[in-house]
Design an enzyme around this catalytic site. Sequence first.
Site, PDB file in Angstrom:
ATOM      1  N   HIS A  46       0.830  -1.212   0.000  1.00 42.26           N
ATOM      2  CA  HIS A  46       0.000   0.000   0.000  1.00 42.26           C
ATOM      3  C   HIS A  46       0.869   1.269   0.000  1.00 42.26           C
ATOM      4  O   HIS A  46       0.470   2.304   0.541  1.00 42.26           O
ATOM      5  CB  HIS A  46      -0.983  -0.019   1.182  1.00 42.26           C
ATOM      6  CG  HIS A  46      -0.332  -0.147   2.533  1.00 42.26           C
ATOM      7  ND1 HIS A  46      -0.844  -0.928   3.539  1.00 42.26           N
ATOM      8  CD2 HIS A  46       0.796   0.422   3.041  1.00 42.26           C
ATOM      9  CE1 HIS A  46      -0.059  -0.829   4.612  1.00 42.26           C
ATOM     10  NE2 HIS A  46       0.934  -0.003   4.337  1.00 42.26           N
ATOM     11  N   HIS A  74      -1.859   4.027  10.069  1.00 39.15           N
ATOM     12  CA  HIS A  74      -0.485   4.478  10.346  1.00 39.15           C
ATOM     13  C   HIS A  74      -0.542   5.747  11.194  1.00 39.15           C
ATOM     14  O   HIS A  74      -0.142   6.828  10.747  1.00 39.15           O
ATOM     15  CB  HIS A  74       0.261   4.769   9.045  1.00 39.15           C
ATOM     16  CG  HIS A  74       0.350   3.612   8.088  1.00 39.15           C
ATOM     17  ND1 HIS A  74      -0.711   3.164   7.344  1.00 39.15           N
ATOM     18  CD2 HIS A  74       1.391   2.813   7.760  1.00 39.15           C
ATOM     19  CE1 HIS A  74      -0.328   2.143   6.579  1.00 39.15           C
ATOM     20  NE2 HIS A  74       0.937   1.907   6.821  1.00 39.15           N
ATOM     21  N   HIS A 124      10.415  -3.772   3.594  1.00 38.31           N
ATOM     22  CA  HIS A 124      10.754  -2.350   3.642  1.00 38.31           C
ATOM     23  C   HIS A 124      11.077  -1.894   5.050  1.00 38.31           C
ATOM     24  O   HIS A 124      10.549  -2.386   6.027  1.00 38.31           O
ATOM     25  CB  HIS A 124       9.697  -1.449   3.011  1.00 38.31           C
ATOM     26  CG  HIS A 124       8.312  -1.396   3.612  1.00 38.31           C
ATOM     27  ND1 HIS A 124       7.539  -2.488   3.867  1.00 38.31           N
ATOM     28  CD2 HIS A 124       7.547  -0.315   3.959  1.00 38.31           C
ATOM     29  CE1 HIS A 124       6.357  -2.101   4.324  1.00 38.31           C
ATOM     30  NE2 HIS A 124       6.330  -0.793   4.413  1.00 38.31           N
ATOM     31  N   GLU A 182       4.347  -5.771   8.211  1.00 37.33           N
ATOM     32  CA  GLU A 182       3.007  -5.577   7.620  1.00 37.33           C
ATOM     33  C   GLU A 182       2.516  -6.840   6.915  1.00 37.33           C
ATOM     34  O   GLU A 182       1.313  -7.015   6.714  1.00 37.33           O
ATOM     35  CB  GLU A 182       3.016  -4.402   6.625  1.00 37.33           C
ATOM     36  CG  GLU A 182       3.115  -3.049   7.301  1.00 37.33           C
ATOM     37  CD  GLU A 182       3.008  -1.873   6.333  1.00 37.33           C
ATOM     38  OE1 GLU A 182       2.767  -0.756   6.798  1.00 37.33           O
ATOM     39  OE2 GLU A 182       3.201  -2.059   5.101  1.00 37.33           O
TER      40      GLU A 182
HETATM   41  C1  DHB Z   1       5.965   3.425   2.503  1.00 41.78           C
HETATM   42  C2  DHB Z   1       5.435   2.149   2.655  1.00 41.78           C
HETATM   43  C3  DHB Z   1       4.420   1.918   3.561  1.00 41.78           C
HETATM   44  O1  DHB Z   1       3.868   0.705   3.789  1.00 41.78           O
HETATM   45  C4  DHB Z   1       3.920   2.956   4.309  1.00 41.78           C
HETATM   46  O2  DHB Z   1       2.892   2.696   5.149  1.00 41.78           O
HETATM   47  C5  DHB Z   1       4.437   4.223   4.182  1.00 41.78           C
HETATM   48  C6  DHB Z   1       5.464   4.457   3.272  1.00 41.78           C
HETATM   49  C7  DHB Z   1       7.042   3.711   1.533  1.00 41.78           C
HETATM   50  O3  DHB Z   1       7.671   2.775   1.066  1.00 41.78           O
HETATM   51  O4  DHB Z   1       7.242   4.875   1.176  1.00 41.78           O
HETATM   52 FE    FE Z   2       2.420   0.798   5.560  1.00 46.57          FE
END
Ligand code: DHB
Ligand code: FE
Length: 281
Positions: A12, A61, A195, A242
Amino acid sequence: MAKITAGVATSHVPLIGVGIDQGKQNDPYFKPIFAGYEWTKEWISKPENKPDVVVLIFNDHASAFGQNLIPTFSIGCAEEFAPADEGWGPRLVPNVKNHPDLAWHIAQSLIIDEFDMTIINEMDVDHGLTVPLSAMFGQPDAWPTLVVPIMVNVITYPIPSGDRCFRLGQAIARAVESFPEDLNVQIWGTGGMSHQLQGPRAGLINQEWDQKFLDDLTADPERLRTIPHIEYLRETGSEGIEMVMWLVMLGALDAPKELHRHYHVPASNTALGHIVLENNP
Ligand code: DHB
Ligand code: FE
């Protein structure tokens, strides 16, 4: 009776929403990101695949909830949800409409089934929910499906285990399939893949680990159930956790078959993953 026909999972990453909102689909950076959703957009537009309701597993978030309120598992039972202001004003996307009778039925069934859900009657929804809708449906005047939002806390530890999330998915399937209205229901898992957004390891991407996770959604779901938090942290970065939300989706499916996969690196700082699974083919 209501029936779960498919599972859909996608990252997302907010940048996907920015690309769509700013019409950058043909920009060289965004083109390969959006190319992987073309198959799904066509698939989901066919009458037999169009969901009446999506049970959408996502995480807030710190948009609707903050450190003052941290529900582990919660379900949105309001009539509708407006896009949250995440610092640049709310995204100009339609409000998300619920199926409140189904949502309350799922809440009741889950609680009787020993998942003590927090019931949310008022909530704005952030990129965790709206970006997957945009990726799948583009920019309509109204979203073409109703959405029952189910939130999982993956922001503040303690975070529920992957196996607990899988068992929540099994309980969601029991709930949906005991709802008397004839409905085509899809379950979506969102977030991931590898990530890390902060600290010395920011930008960490582990393609090999991610691809194996995608493989094992159909090849070895039992392995995915047992992945401990420390492995997500070590191998996929701090935000890779996540992916436990994909396990909620997986738990709701019965012997799923992979129909489509998209994996692209990078989108923002993140590995972007997307998969479509047919339920009980
Ligand atoms: C990013 C990814 C995420 O899942 C999120 O909640 C906020 C930012 C990103 O990779 O920029
Ligand atoms: Fe996220």
